[in-house]
Design an enzyme around this catalytic site. Sequence first.
Site, PDB file in Angstrom:
ATOM      1  N   PHE A   1       5.874  -0.140   2.301  1.00  0.00           N
ATOM      2  CA  PHE A   1       5.973  -1.504   2.538  1.00  0.00           C
ATOM      3  C   PHE A   1       4.802  -2.415   1.949  1.00  0.00           C
ATOM      4  O   PHE A   1       4.887  -3.405   1.562  1.00  0.00           O
ATOM      5  CB  PHE A   1       5.926  -1.528   4.028  1.00  0.00           C
ATOM      6  N   GLU A   2       3.533  -1.617   2.247  1.00  0.00           N
ATOM      7  CA  GLU A   2       2.219  -2.252   1.915  1.00  0.00           C
ATOM      8  C   GLU A   2       2.488  -2.612   0.344  1.00  0.00           C
ATOM      9  O   GLU A   2       2.122  -3.783  -0.019  1.00  0.00           O
ATOM     10  CB  GLU A   2       1.089  -1.264   2.097  1.00  0.00           C
ATOM     11  N   GLN A   3       2.973  -1.695  -0.380  1.00  0.00           N
ATOM     12  CA  GLN A   3       2.920  -1.837  -1.906  1.00  0.00           C
ATOM     13  C   GLN A   3       3.797  -2.977  -2.152  1.00  0.00           C
ATOM     14  O   GLN A   3       3.797  -3.925  -3.077  1.00  0.00           O
ATOM     15  CB  GLN A   3       3.324  -0.645  -2.469  1.00  0.00           C
TER      16      GLN A   3
ATOM     17  N   TYR B   1      -8.493  -6.669  -1.308  1.00  0.00           N
ATOM     18  CA  TYR B   1      -7.620  -5.988  -0.326  1.00  0.00           C
ATOM     19  C   TYR B   1      -7.490  -4.607  -1.145  1.00  0.00           C
ATOM     20  O   TYR B   1      -7.035  -4.529  -2.349  1.00  0.00           O
ATOM     21  CB  TYR B   1      -6.430  -6.442  -0.197  1.00  0.00           C
TER      22      TYR B   1
END
Length: 554
Positions: free
Chosen positions: A466-468, A388
């Site tokens: 948020f992804e992190q 990812y």
Amino acid sequence: MWGHRFVLTLHILTLTCLSVGKAELCIDDGVEFEIEYASVGEPLYAVCPLYLLFEKSNFNVTWIRNGSQTEFTSDRQERVHQDQKYLKFIPAQLQDSGFYQCILKNSTFCIKKIRRVEVFNQDDGLCYNHSVRFLNEIPIMPSLRIECPDIDIYVNTRNIQVKWFKECQPLNMDSGRYLTLAKDLIIKSLSQQDSGNYTCEVSFMYNGVTYNISRAIEYSILDLPKEIEPVMTFPKNNILDVKLGDSITLTCEVFYNAIIDLYWTYNDTLMAQYTEDDRVIMGTTDKTITEDGIQNFLTLNFTKVLEEDYNKQFYCHIWSSTSTFYVTLRRPDPNFQGFLIAFFVSIFLVIVIAVIAVRIFKVDIVLWYRSSCLANTDCKDGKMYDAYIMYPKDSMGTSSYEMDIFVLKVLPEVLEKQCAYRLFIIGRDDLPGQAMADLIDETISQSRRIIIVLGNLFCEKQGDDFEQKIAMYDALIRNKIKVILIEMEKITDYTDMPESLKYIKQKQGVVQWKGEFTESALSPNTRFWKNIRYQMPPAQRHSDKELHYIHSED
Ligand SMILES: *[C@@H]1O[C@H](CO)[C@@H](O)[C@H](O)[C@H]1NC(C)=O
Ligand SMILES: *[C@@H]1O[C@H](CO)[C@@H](O)[C@H](O)[C@H]1NC(C)=O
Ligand SMILES: *[C@@H]1O[C@H](CO)[C@@H](O)[C@H](O)[C@H]1NC(C)=O
Ligand SMILES: *[C@@H]1O[C@H](CO)[C@@H](O)[C@H](O)[C@H]1NC(C)=O
Ligand SMILES: *[C@@H]1O[C@H](CO)[C@@H](O)[C@H](O)[C@H]1NC(C)=O
Ligand SMILES: *[C@@H]1O[C@H](CO)[C@@H](O)[C@H](O)[C@H]1NC(C)=O
Ligand SMILES: *[C@@H]1O[C@H](CO)[C@@H](O)[C@H](O)[C@H]1NC(C)=O
């Protein structure tokens, strides 16, 4: 004339005075330790204890009985008379026991010494007195030679008839076991039964009268524990390492129940003939006596070992025994120790080099291993993506131009096209309108790695997106997914970087992208891509599988 006569007179005067003075001053040499024994009725020649001196120069000898002033007569007809160094008792009688002075005199010198004479009777019913016997103890041996002792000054022993008795009984000379030889008796096939009191008797003539002279000898024949063989404890066909020029002493050691003679040989000749000089010295036999027996020694001393001494057999021998052993000198292997050290040092070096090489070429080795061995193994974890990709975007969702090129072009070109990995890249693989939170969460759980591309933008963003957070949560807390950090731009200031990233960077480091966007930078065999591939899971073969994309349920 006058003067000459005067000197002569003076000289005579001096001589007279001196001799008178010396005569009065006779050196007293005490009493001789040895006693002269004689049995009653047998002749005795008592010998002057100073006879050695007497034989050196001309002395007048006189004998007197101690305490008396008169010297013995020299008349041979008298029973007791003096005859030079002898005082003769022909024969001896009991009253002759006592002390006798032998006086030696010349014109300038006088010395005297006392001789003790003991006249004895035989024991009752026996032909000897048990106190006056010569005693012998010997082990059993093949034959025994007994000598009739102390008769040489009386008779000519070369042609003499000696009568032999055992316990006062004449020996049976016809048995064949006994043999007389001059003054000796030889007993063959000796056994313990031959122990006993032997007497020898010779007849002696003086002034026309025949007398007997007898001697008693006791022999105890010992039955020692079984005759043991001498045991050579050294050498035992040894090989000794000796350096050239060194000195070495070889000690032949033989254990036995008696003192025995030893000798060293080389090539069947005595070691005395081995060298002309004194370089090799054979010692004399030595011994130490213990309770169990006697350790006999003989040294052989090489004061300086020469080339010619090497590889020769030097034998130690025992007189009377045929068993011999040798010792050989050998030049020590000069570098054997050095060789061993070198051997272990080189093994150590090889290991060190191997360890270093493995550390340096770890990446290549693992990649080579994967390509050759694991090429066809499919990952069975059922995950959809190999990695990812996470990269910095500003709050508006845009990233730098170079970042876009790298993430959207370079990464897929190398990892997907050339290495057959499957990547998920936000902004490429997500569909518009998908719920971001669910998508990211699900996609990360379907990925084997998270590749985080670091740029300066990352640091500025305070890391609260948020992804992190999800990625870090998965990587660190659940520890399920491995993170690969790629540094795109040289980051000088890490202070604003989120703690989680700092931790990962410190733990495993980052891979730095230094490449320009050139053809050669797109080869998976550059160091950069090798490092990436090393951290990636083994590549899968997807050719026969359909690509699956995650579709939002919405
Ligand atoms: C007397 O005897 C002593 C001792 O042996 C010797 O030194 C010396 O020369 C002798 N004297 C004469 C005159 O022979
Ligand atoms: C030795 O004896 C001889 C003869 O008996 C005698 O003439 C001489 O004087 C003696 N010598 C000494 C030193 O007593
Ligand atoms: C045997 O000789 C010793 C020593 O001379 C003596 O004392 C002893 O009396 C002698 N024995 C007999 C029986 O005379
Ligand atoms: C020799 O004689 C003595 C006594 O006269 C005796 O005690 C001894 O046992 C005898 N020796 C041997 C070996 O028979
Ligand atoms: C000498 O000894 C023998 C026996 O051996 C004997 O017959 C003889 O009478 C002895 N002689 C004397 C003088 O004692
Ligand atoms: C040993 O001795 C024999 C004769 O004594 C001689 O011929 C031979 O050469 C010798 N051997 C050595 C190795 O010295
Ligand atoms: C043998 O040689 C050593 C050393 O040279 C020396 O100390 C020793 O006394 C020698 N031994 C003999 C028996 O010569």
